[in-house]
Design a protein around this motif. Sequence first.
Motif, mmCIF file in Angstrom:
data_model
loop_
_atom_site.group_PDB
_atom_site.id
_atom_site.type_symbol
_atom_site.label_atom_id
_atom_site.label_comp_id
_atom_site.label_asym_id
_atom_site.label_seq_id
_atom_site.Cartn_x
_atom_site.Cartn_y
_atom_site.Cartn_z
ATOM 1 N N SER A 68 48.059 24.594 21.953
ATOM 2 C CA SER A 68 48.330 24.651 23.146
ATOM 3 C C SER A 68 47.635 25.965 24.023
ATOM 4 O O SER A 68 47.511 27.012 23.494
ATOM 5 C CB SER A 68 49.871 25.018 23.315
ATOM 6 O OG SER A 68 50.636 23.865 22.666
ATOM 7 N N VAL A 69 46.876 25.344 24.980
ATOM 8 C CA VAL A 69 46.214 26.355 25.974
ATOM 9 C C VAL A 69 47.105 26.779 27.120
ATOM 10 O O VAL A 69 47.435 25.729 27.896
ATOM 11 C CB VAL A 69 45.073 25.582 26.365
ATOM 12 C CG1 VAL A 69 44.268 26.734 27.178
ATOM 13 C CG2 VAL A 69 43.937 25.475 25.131
ATOM 14 N N PHE A 70 47.224 28.095 27.240
ATOM 15 C CA PHE A 70 48.185 28.693 28.303
ATOM 16 C C PHE A 70 47.228 29.475 29.352
ATOM 17 O O PHE A 70 46.310 29.840 28.774
ATOM 18 C CB PHE A 70 49.365 29.341 27.960
ATOM 19 C CG PHE A 70 50.401 28.588 27.052
ATOM 20 C CD1 PHE A 70 51.358 28.118 27.957
ATOM 21 C CD2 PHE A 70 50.359 28.168 25.911
ATOM 22 C CE1 PHE A 70 52.423 27.598 27.220
ATOM 23 C CE2 PHE A 70 51.377 27.639 25.319
ATOM 24 C CZ PHE A 70 52.541 27.113 25.936
ATOM 25 N N HIS A 71 47.544 29.383 30.484
ATOM 26 C CA HIS A 71 46.878 30.522 31.244
ATOM 27 C C HIS A 71 47.898 31.466 32.088
ATOM 28 O O HIS A 71 49.258 30.990 32.192
ATOM 29 C CB HIS A 71 46.071 29.878 32.371
ATOM 30 C CG HIS A 71 46.910 29.077 33.592
ATOM 31 N ND1 HIS A 71 46.953 27.946 33.574
ATOM 32 C CD2 HIS A 71 47.563 29.542 34.777
ATOM 33 C CE1 HIS A 71 47.877 27.411 34.720
ATOM 34 N NE2 HIS A 71 48.050 28.463 35.345
ATOM 35 N N VAL A 72 47.865 32.826 32.490
ATOM 36 C CA VAL A 72 48.632 33.507 32.920
ATOM 37 C C VAL A 72 47.949 34.213 33.868
ATOM 38 O O VAL A 72 46.593 34.552 33.737
ATOM 39 C CB VAL A 72 49.302 34.486 31.777
ATOM 40 C CG1 VAL A 72 48.372 35.259 31.115
ATOM 41 C CG2 VAL A 72 50.377 35.498 32.476
ATOM 42 N N PHE A 73 48.579 34.531 35.093
ATOM 43 C CA PHE A 73 47.838 35.320 36.305
ATOM 44 C C PHE A 73 48.448 36.653 36.110
ATOM 45 O O PHE A 73 49.502 37.047 35.893
ATOM 46 C CB PHE A 73 48.276 34.474 37.464
ATOM 47 C CG PHE A 73 47.557 33.237 37.773
ATOM 48 C CD1 PHE A 73 46.113 33.162 38.316
ATOM 49 C CD2 PHE A 73 48.402 31.946 37.624
ATOM 50 C CE1 PHE A 73 45.510 31.981 38.358
ATOM 51 C CE2 PHE A 73 47.604 30.839 38.005
ATOM 52 C CZ PHE A 73 46.237 30.925 38.122
ATOM 53 N N LEU A 74 47.441 37.528 36.095
ATOM 54 C CA LEU A 74 47.390 38.785 35.783
ATOM 55 C C LEU A 74 47.609 39.606 37.055
ATOM 56 O O LEU A 74 46.819 39.329 38.177
ATOM 57 C CB LEU A 74 46.852 39.550 34.908
ATOM 58 C CG LEU A 74 46.710 38.923 33.313
ATOM 59 C CD1 LEU A 74 45.556 39.533 32.581
ATOM 60 C CD2 LEU A 74 47.944 39.176 32.938
ATOM 61 N N THR A 75 48.498 40.538 37.418
ATOM 62 C CA THR A 75 48.467 41.451 38.559
ATOM 63 C C THR A 75 47.874 42.768 38.030
ATOM 64 O O THR A 75 47.433 42.806 36.849
ATOM 65 C CB THR A 75 49.991 41.936 38.814
ATOM 66 O OG1 THR A 75 50.456 42.727 37.660
ATOM 67 C CG2 THR A 75 50.964 40.517 38.827
ATOM 68 N N ASP A 76 47.661 43.592 39.220
ATOM 69 C CA ASP A 76 46.953 44.779 38.901
ATOM 70 C C ASP A 76 47.800 45.708 37.885
ATOM 71 O O ASP A 76 46.961 46.363 37.080
ATOM 72 C CB ASP A 76 46.663 45.659 40.317
ATOM 73 C CG ASP A 76 45.661 45.089 41.030
ATOM 74 O OD1 ASP A 76 44.728 44.327 40.499
ATOM 75 O OD2 ASP A 76 45.622 45.151 42.370
ATOM 76 N N SER A 77 49.002 45.312 38.105
ATOM 77 C CA SER A 77 50.117 46.512 37.327
ATOM 78 C C SER A 77 49.796 45.824 35.901
ATOM 79 O O SER A 77 49.924 46.715 34.907
ATOM 80 C CB SER A 77 51.218 46.258 37.570
ATOM 81 O OG SER A 77 51.513 46.661 38.991
#
Length: 131
Positions: A68-77
Amino acid sequence: ILVEQKRKLIEKTTIEIPSGSGNIDEKPEESAQREFWEETGIEITDTARFKKSYDLILCPNRFIKTVSVFHVFLTDSDIKLINNKADHEIEKVHYESFERVKEMVFSNEIQVGQSKEIILNFLLRIGEKNR
């Protein structure tokens, strides 16, 4: 985010997308969350931030495996939490620009097929959106 992964079997360090196997009692997004934290040191407590993109079928020899391929958007924090000592198999965590990752794929710095497929799939999807 990319990681330098020690691969004892081939006696080499490879550059890859963070990944790993799920435990039998975990949902896929929980596995993604745990593996991402173990390999990068970035702890994202809300599993809803992990969005499933698609399933990838791997067929090395006759042993078929679905990933399963996931993506996650990262914040500067989130980026500030990168820990290069998060996992004993990880030598270094890289935070690279989109352009740099493309260069790494095309120059063969990223050699692992699964990571290349995921990156190239993403590039094709972006290209289609920009038509």
